[in-house]
Design a protein around this motif. Structure first.
Motif, PDB file in Angstrom:
ATOM      1  N   THR A  79      -5.503  -6.089  25.512  1.00  0.00           N
ATOM      2  CA  THR A  79      -5.251  -7.157  26.470  1.00  0.00           C
ATOM      3  C   THR A  79      -5.889  -8.463  25.999  1.00  0.00           C
ATOM      4  O   THR A  79      -7.044  -8.489  25.572  1.00  0.00           O
ATOM      5  N   LYS A  80      -5.156  -9.547  26.083  1.00  0.00           N
ATOM      6  CA  LYS A  80      -5.681 -10.853  25.660  1.00  0.00           C
ATOM      7  C   LYS A  80      -6.604 -11.423  26.737  1.00  0.00           C
ATOM      8  O   LYS A  80      -6.425 -11.158  27.923  1.00  0.00           O
ATOM      9  N   PRO A  81      -7.594 -12.201  26.351  1.00  0.00           N
ATOM     10  CA  PRO A  81      -8.476 -12.824  27.343  1.00  0.00           C
ATOM     11  C   PRO A  81      -7.786 -13.991  28.051  1.00  0.00           C
ATOM     12  O   PRO A  81      -7.031 -14.748  27.430  1.00  0.00           O
ATOM     13  N   ALA A  82      -8.067 -14.130  29.347  1.00  0.00           N
ATOM     14  CA  ALA A  82      -7.559 -15.273  30.097  1.00  0.00           C
ATOM     15  C   ALA A  82      -8.491 -16.457  29.923  1.00  0.00           C
ATOM     16  O   ALA A  82      -8.066 -17.613  29.928  1.00  0.00           O
ATOM     17  N   GLU A  83      -9.758 -16.159  29.759  1.00  0.00           N
ATOM     18  CA  GLU A  83     -10.813 -17.120  29.474  1.00  0.00           C
ATOM     19  C   GLU A  83     -11.908 -16.338  28.780  1.00  0.00           C
ATOM     20  O   GLU A  83     -11.862 -15.109  28.747  1.00  0.00           O
ATOM     21  N   GLY A  85     -14.427 -13.919  27.735  1.00  0.00           N
ATOM     22  CA  GLY A  85     -15.055 -12.763  28.372  1.00  0.00           C
ATOM     23  C   GLY A  85     -14.316 -12.186  29.549  1.00  0.00           C
ATOM     24  O   GLY A  85     -14.779 -11.221  30.158  1.00  0.00           O
ATOM     25  N   VAL A  86     -13.136 -12.728  29.872  1.00  0.00           N
ATOM     26  CA  VAL A  86     -12.379 -12.267  31.043  1.00  0.00           C
ATOM     27  C   VAL A  86     -10.972 -11.882  30.614  1.00  0.00           C
ATOM     28  O   VAL A  86     -10.235 -12.715  30.067  1.00  0.00           O
ATOM     29  N   PRO A  87     -10.546 -10.619  30.840  1.00  0.00           N
ATOM     30  CA  PRO A  87      -9.199 -10.216  30.426  1.00  0.00           C
ATOM     31  C   PRO A  87      -8.125 -10.860  31.285  1.00  0.00           C
ATOM     32  O   PRO A  87      -8.344 -11.151  32.468  1.00  0.00           O
ATOM     33  N   ASP A 162     -13.951  -8.938  24.276  1.00  0.00           N
ATOM     34  CA  ASP A 162     -13.469 -10.230  23.802  1.00  0.00           C
ATOM     35  C   ASP A 162     -14.167 -10.503  22.478  1.00  0.00           C
ATOM     36  O   ASP A 162     -15.372 -10.761  22.440  1.00  0.00           O
ATOM     37  N   SER A 163     -13.423 -10.405  21.405  1.00  0.00           N
ATOM     38  CA  SER A 163     -14.018 -10.531  20.072  1.00  0.00           C
ATOM     39  C   SER A 163     -14.563 -11.924  19.792  1.00  0.00           C
ATOM     40  O   SER A 163     -15.304 -12.113  18.825  1.00  0.00           O
ATOM     41  N   HIS A 164     -14.224 -12.891  20.630  1.00  0.00           N
ATOM     42  CA  HIS A 164     -14.665 -14.263  20.400  1.00  0.00           C
ATOM     43  C   HIS A 164     -15.938 -14.617  21.174  1.00  0.00           C
ATOM     44  O   HIS A 164     -16.425 -15.750  21.080  1.00  0.00           O
ATOM     45  N   THR A 165     -16.452 -13.680  21.960  1.00  0.00           N
ATOM     46  CA  THR A 165     -17.666 -13.942  22.726  1.00  0.00           C
ATOM     47  C   THR A 165     -18.627 -12.760  22.575  1.00  0.00           C
ATOM     48  O   THR A 165     -18.269 -11.712  22.039  1.00  0.00           O
ATOM     49  N   GLU A 166     -19.832 -12.937  23.077  1.00  0.00           N
ATOM     50  CA  GLU A 166     -20.821 -11.865  23.060  1.00  0.00           C
ATOM     51  C   GLU A 166     -20.955 -11.234  24.441  1.00  0.00           C
ATOM     52  O   GLU A 166     -21.967 -10.592  24.747  1.00  0.00           O
TER      53      GLU A 166
END
Length: 263
Positions: A79-83, A85-87, A162-166
């Motif tokens: 699933t892609k993030p909407a923002e 850390g949030v799917p 979310d691979s772009h956040t921690e």
């Protein structure tokens, strides 16, 4: 289907009951109904689940049962993030057909190696019948073991990151359903897949795929141990959450309540 259920067990007690590790976080921010007994569990709520996993430091050891909290409504790992850390929001996947899970993209990976159990006191379903004015009348029933024991449903789970956040990973789950069996079919044509304790180890095994014979409806002997109890239509609203929702009522005298909303 299973869109509402009740659970009253504390995770530490559940861990002792089924010989599992309690991995729930006592510091986790929870809603009141998530932290204690919940008599009207609805999708998107954090619920208790049972998984079996190896110890990260000893991957060759036997898998251990573990109690974990998960969001009810599976979020596939892709699933892609909407923002950050949030799917992204999508259809709430709180149920999965057992006969189609192996070929459904959202569930097939989880069915292979991420299976879980969802403990509960029982689940709610609505019997639809024609009313005196031609409008359908829906009577809620609570299906629960007649002996007061706990019941465990077969589920699938997933880890979303979310691979772009921690941000912390999101654990989520869905409950498998099958064709209804016996008296349950009189109320609804679908039911959650009850997993008998003798099959728990095979179902939870993280190293092998699920045996096909565990994905079929349970025998009528399992259903015979259930009480199909008419309850107040106050359960129709997720705003109502009290032990009285599980008490039997005379369906002919039950007041007309609010519209049913599963979310």
């Amino acid at each position: 289907m299973c869109g509402r259920y009740a659970t009253t067990v504390d995770p530490s007690l559940l861990a002792v009951e089924i010989d599992a590790l309690d991995e729930t976080d006592p510091e986790e921010a929870l809603l009141p109904e998530e932290a204690g007994p919940n008599y009207n569990v609805a999708p998107t709520t954090k619920v208790l689940t049972v998984v079996a996993r190896h110890d990260r430091d000893s991957p060759d050891d036997e898998p251990q049962r573990r109690i974990r909290r998960m969001r009810w409504g599976l979020v596939p790992r892709w699933t892609k993030p909407a923002e950050p850390g949030v799917p992204a929001k999508g259809k709430p996947l709180f149920n999965a057909r057992a006969d189609k899970a192996a070929t459904t993209p959202a569930f097939r990976d989880a069915l292979k190696y991420k299976r879980c159990l969802v403990p509960m006191d029982g689940w709610f379903e609505w019997l639809t019948e024609p009313g005196p004015n031609g409008k359908a009348v829906k009577t809620p029933f609570f299906m629960t073991p007649a002996d007061g024991s706990r019941i465990y449903m077969a589920g699938l789970w997933s880890v979303w990151r979310d691979s772009h956040t921690e941000s912390a990973p999101l654990l989520s789950c869905t409950i498998l359903t099958t064709d209804a069996v016996g008296e349950l079919a009189r109320i609804h044509d679908r039911m959650p897949l009850i997993m008998e304790s003798r099959h728990w180890d095979s179902w939870l095994d993280p190293d092998h795929e699920a045996p096909a014979d565990l994905l079929v409806p349970p025998g009528e002997d399992v259903i015979a141990g259930l009480e199909l109890r008419p309850v107040s239509d106050r359960v129709n609203s997720v705003k109502n959450n009290a032990a009285e929702l599980l008490e039997p009522v005379d369906p002919g005298k039950a007041p007309v309540g609010e519209q049913i909303s599963l979310l």
